[in-house]
Design a protein around this motif. Structure first.
Motif, PDB file in Angstrom:
ATOM      1  N   GLU A  57       0.834  -1.212   0.000  1.00  0.00           N
ATOM      2  CA  GLU A  57       0.000   0.000   0.000  1.00  0.00           C
ATOM      3  C   GLU A  57       0.866   1.259   0.000  1.00  0.00           C
ATOM      4  O   GLU A  57       0.542   2.239  -0.667  1.00  0.00           O
ATOM      5  N   ALA A  58       1.948   1.226   0.769  1.00  0.00           N
ATOM      6  CA  ALA A  58       2.833   2.394   0.841  1.00  0.00           C
ATOM      7  C   ALA A  58       3.475   2.672  -0.517  1.00  0.00           C
ATOM      8  O   ALA A  58       3.555   3.824  -0.950  1.00  0.00           O
ATOM      9  N   VAL A  59       3.909   1.629  -1.202  1.00  0.00           N
ATOM     10  CA  VAL A  59       4.495   1.816  -2.535  1.00  0.00           C
ATOM     11  C   VAL A  59       3.425   2.305  -3.502  1.00  0.00           C
ATOM     12  O   VAL A  59       3.661   3.220  -4.291  1.00  0.00           O
ATOM     13  N   ASP A  60       2.229   1.724  -3.440  1.00  0.00           N
ATOM     14  CA  ASP A  60       1.133   2.148  -4.317  1.00  0.00           C
ATOM     15  C   ASP A  60       0.727   3.600  -4.076  1.00  0.00           C
ATOM     16  O   ASP A  60       0.277   4.276  -4.995  1.00  0.00           O
ATOM     17  N   ALA A  61       0.878   4.074  -2.843  1.00  0.00           N
ATOM     18  CA  ALA A  61       0.468   5.437  -2.512  1.00  0.00           C
ATOM     19  C   ALA A  61       1.448   6.489  -3.021  1.00  0.00           C
ATOM     20  O   ALA A  61       1.122   7.671  -3.062  1.00  0.00           O
ATOM     21  N   LEU A  62       2.637   6.064  -3.412  1.00  0.00           N
ATOM     22  CA  LEU A  62       3.603   7.023  -3.936  1.00  0.00           C
ATOM     23  C   LEU A  62       3.089   7.602  -5.247  1.00  0.00           C
ATOM     24  O   LEU A  62       2.429   6.905  -6.029  1.00  0.00           O
ATOM     25  N   PRO A  63       3.408   8.863  -5.517  1.00  0.00           N
ATOM     26  CA  PRO A  63       3.075   9.407  -6.841  1.00  0.00           C
ATOM     27  C   PRO A  63       3.778   8.573  -7.914  1.00  0.00           C
ATOM     28  O   PRO A  63       4.839   7.999  -7.670  1.00  0.00           O
ATOM     29  N   GLU A  64       3.191   8.499  -9.089  1.00  0.00           N
ATOM     30  CA  GLU A  64       3.715   7.627 -10.146  1.00  0.00           C
ATOM     31  C   GLU A  64       5.194   7.851 -10.426  1.00  0.00           C
ATOM     32  O   GLU A  64       5.953   6.898 -10.585  1.00  0.00           O
ATOM     33  N   LYS A  65       5.629   9.098 -10.474  1.00  0.00           N
ATOM     34  CA  LYS A  65       7.031   9.355 -10.811  1.00  0.00           C
ATOM     35  C   LYS A  65       7.976   8.818  -9.729  1.00  0.00           C
ATOM     36  O   LYS A  65       9.104   8.453 -10.031  1.00  0.00           O
ATOM     37  N   LEU A  66       7.519   8.723  -8.488  1.00  0.00           N
ATOM     38  CA  LEU A  66       8.335   8.130  -7.426  1.00  0.00           C
ATOM     39  C   LEU A  66       8.203   6.608  -7.423  1.00  0.00           C
ATOM     40  O   LEU A  66       9.168   5.886  -7.163  1.00  0.00           O
ATOM     41  N   ARG A  67       7.007   6.120  -7.717  1.00  0.00           N
ATOM     42  CA  ARG A  67       6.772   4.671  -7.751  1.00  0.00           C
ATOM     43  C   ARG A  67       7.637   3.989  -8.802  1.00  0.00           C
ATOM     44  O   ARG A  67       8.243   2.957  -8.556  1.00  0.00           O
ATOM     45  N   ILE A  68       7.693   4.576  -9.985  1.00  0.00           N
ATOM     46  CA  ILE A  68       8.393   3.908 -11.076  1.00  0.00           C
ATOM     47  C   ILE A  68       9.898   3.842 -10.816  1.00  0.00           C
ATOM     48  O   ILE A  68      10.523   2.822 -11.077  1.00  0.00           O
ATOM     49  N   VAL A  69      10.491   4.892 -10.250  1.00  0.00           N
ATOM     50  CA  VAL A  69      11.929   4.810  -9.946  1.00  0.00           C
ATOM     51  C   VAL A  69      12.169   3.830  -8.800  1.00  0.00           C
ATOM     52  O   VAL A  69      13.183   3.138  -8.775  1.00  0.00           O
ATOM     53  N   THR A  70      11.233   3.733  -7.867  1.00  0.00           N
ATOM     54  CA  THR A  70      11.359   2.780  -6.762  1.00  0.00           C
ATOM     55  C   THR A  70      11.314   1.353  -7.280  1.00  0.00           C
ATOM     56  O   THR A  70      12.125   0.513  -6.885  1.00  0.00           O
ATOM     57  N   VAL A  71      10.375   1.080  -8.160  1.00  0.00           N
ATOM     58  CA  VAL A  71      10.273  -0.272  -8.718  1.00  0.00           C
ATOM     59  C   VAL A  71      11.535  -0.620  -9.500  1.00  0.00           C
ATOM     60  O   VAL A  71      12.106  -1.694  -9.326  1.00  0.00           O
ATOM     61  N   LEU A  72      11.982   0.288 -10.352  1.00  0.00           N
ATOM     62  CA  LEU A  72      13.151  -0.015 -11.171  1.00  0.00           C
ATOM     63  C   LEU A  72      14.427  -0.123 -10.337  1.00  0.00           C
ATOM     64  O   LEU A  72      15.235  -1.024 -10.560  1.00  0.00           O
ATOM     65  N   ALA A  73      14.615   0.768  -9.374  1.00  0.00           N
ATOM     66  CA  ALA A  73      15.865   0.771  -8.604  1.00  0.00           C
ATOM     67  C   ALA A  73      15.831  -0.204  -7.434  1.00  0.00           C
ATOM     68  O   ALA A  73      16.748  -1.015  -7.281  1.00  0.00           O
ATOM     69  N   ALA A  74      14.804  -0.160  -6.630  1.00  0.00           N
ATOM     70  CA  ALA A  74      14.786  -0.965  -5.407  1.00  0.00           C
ATOM     71  C   ALA A  74      14.318  -2.389  -5.655  1.00  0.00           C
ATOM     72  O   ALA A  74      14.852  -3.322  -5.068  1.00  0.00           O
ATOM     73  N   ILE A  75      13.353  -2.576  -6.516  1.00  0.00           N
ATOM     74  CA  ILE A  75      12.803  -3.913  -6.728  1.00  0.00           C
ATOM     75  C   ILE A  75      13.524  -4.623  -7.867  1.00  0.00           C
ATOM     76  O   ILE A  75      13.925  -5.772  -7.738  1.00  0.00           O
ATOM     77  N   GLN A  76      13.734  -3.928  -8.980  1.00  0.00           N
ATOM     78  CA  GLN A  76      14.427  -4.529 -10.115  1.00  0.00           C
ATOM     79  C   GLN A  76      15.950  -4.435  -9.983  1.00  0.00           C
ATOM     80  O   GLN A  76      16.664  -5.018 -10.767  1.00  0.00           O
ATOM     81  N   GLU A  77      16.412  -3.658  -9.011  1.00  0.00           N
ATOM     82  CA  GLU A  77      17.836  -3.500  -8.705  1.00  0.00           C
ATOM     83  C   GLU A  77      18.653  -2.914  -9.855  1.00  0.00           C
ATOM     84  O   GLU A  77      19.806  -3.267 -10.053  1.00  0.00           O
ATOM     85  N   HIS A  78      18.045  -2.002 -10.605  1.00  0.00           N
ATOM     86  CA  HIS A  78      18.791  -1.245 -11.608  1.00  0.00           C
ATOM     87  C   HIS A  78      19.565  -0.154 -10.885  1.00  0.00           C
ATOM     88  O   HIS A  78      19.082   0.413  -9.905  1.00  0.00           O
ATOM     89  N   ASP A  79      20.745   0.172 -11.382  1.00  0.00           N
ATOM     90  CA  ASP A  79      21.473   1.282 -10.784  1.00  0.00           C
ATOM     91  C   ASP A  79      20.871   2.595 -11.293  1.00  0.00           C
ATOM     92  O   ASP A  79      20.043   2.610 -12.208  1.00  0.00           O
ATOM     93  N   VAL A  80      21.282   3.683 -10.677  1.00  0.00           N
ATOM     94  CA  VAL A  80      20.713   4.999 -11.005  1.00  0.00           C
ATOM     95  C   VAL A  80      20.906   5.330 -12.479  1.00  0.00           C
ATOM     96  O   VAL A  80      19.986   5.832 -13.138  1.00  0.00           O
ATOM     97  N   ALA A  81      22.076   5.028 -13.017  1.00  0.00           N
ATOM     98  CA  ALA A  81      22.342   5.323 -14.433  1.00  0.00           C
ATOM     99  C   ALA A  81      21.387   4.555 -15.350  1.00  0.00           C
ATOM    100  O   ALA A  81      20.879   5.107 -16.330  1.00  0.00           O
ATOM    101  N   SER A  82      21.115   3.297 -15.027  1.00  0.00           N
ATOM    102  CA  SER A  82      20.191   2.495 -15.844  1.00  0.00           C
ATOM    103  C   SER A  82      18.769   3.038 -15.767  1.00  0.00           C
ATOM    104  O   SER A  82      18.079   3.118 -16.785  1.00  0.00           O
TER     105      SER A  82
END
Length: 192
Positions: free
Chosen positions: A130-155
């Protein structure tokens, strides 16, 4: 072994007929982004079959919309956003089913863990989601890509076509918002 989606999905793009030049450009962009939609969906859904379904839907939508995209050079970013939104929609629809399964698991006497532990684990999982879903989309997508998918910042910056500083800033804001929403979890864990 991971199936490449361009092999599995891009075989026949016959649902919408594009002129030959546009179709060739579309196929080139799909080949360049073959597993991108799948990886994004997998980061949100965590289930391979669901992620494959969402990726296929994202590629089909991409094909239908390709001719009308204003800036086809931003196809990868558009595909990431589309896959991300579709995955969120799928997860929201599946949440009710998962909740019912958790209730059944908690009520089942055959479980090795206590009912209280199972309920607490289910609550933590639901609150984090719920906390991740409540994030604004622009914050959610970087969270999913960086924290969950483990992409680095450059990727992440390349995938979303954003400056690295913007990605870092959004990650910082997302972590701060998640920490605030989940502070009860830290205090709860400390008292145990």
């Amino acid at each position: 072994s991971e199936v490449l989606l361009d092999d599995a999905i891009a075989v026949g793009w016959v649902a919408v007929s594009l002129d030959p030049a546009l179709e060739a450009e579309f196929e080139e962009r799909v080949a360049d982004s073959s597993t991108l939609a799948f990886r994004v969906a997998l980061g949100v859904l965590r289930h391979r079959e669901d992620a494959e379904d969402v990726a296929q839907d994202a590629f089909l939508r991409a094909q239908r919309a390709f001719a009308s995209l204003r800036d086809r050079d931003r196809f990868r970013a558009w595909l990431v956003r589309t896959a991300f939104r579709l995955a969120l929609d799928r997860r929201r629809g599946d949440r009710r089913r998962a909740h019912r399964e958790d209730v059944v698991a908690i009520e089942s006497p055959a479980r090795a863990e206590s009912v209280e532990d199972a309920a607490a684990r289910a609550e933590v999982r639901a609150r984090v989601s719920e906390a991740v879903d409540a994030l604004p989309e622009k914050l959610r997508i970087v969270t999913v890509l960086a924290a969950i998918q483990e992409h680095d910042v450059a990727s992440v910056a390349r995938l979303l076509e954003l400056p690295e500083g913007t990605v870092k800033s959004r990650l910082h804001l997302a972590r701060k918002a998640l920490a605030e929403r989940l502070r009860w979890l830290v205090s709860d864990t400390a008292t145990r």
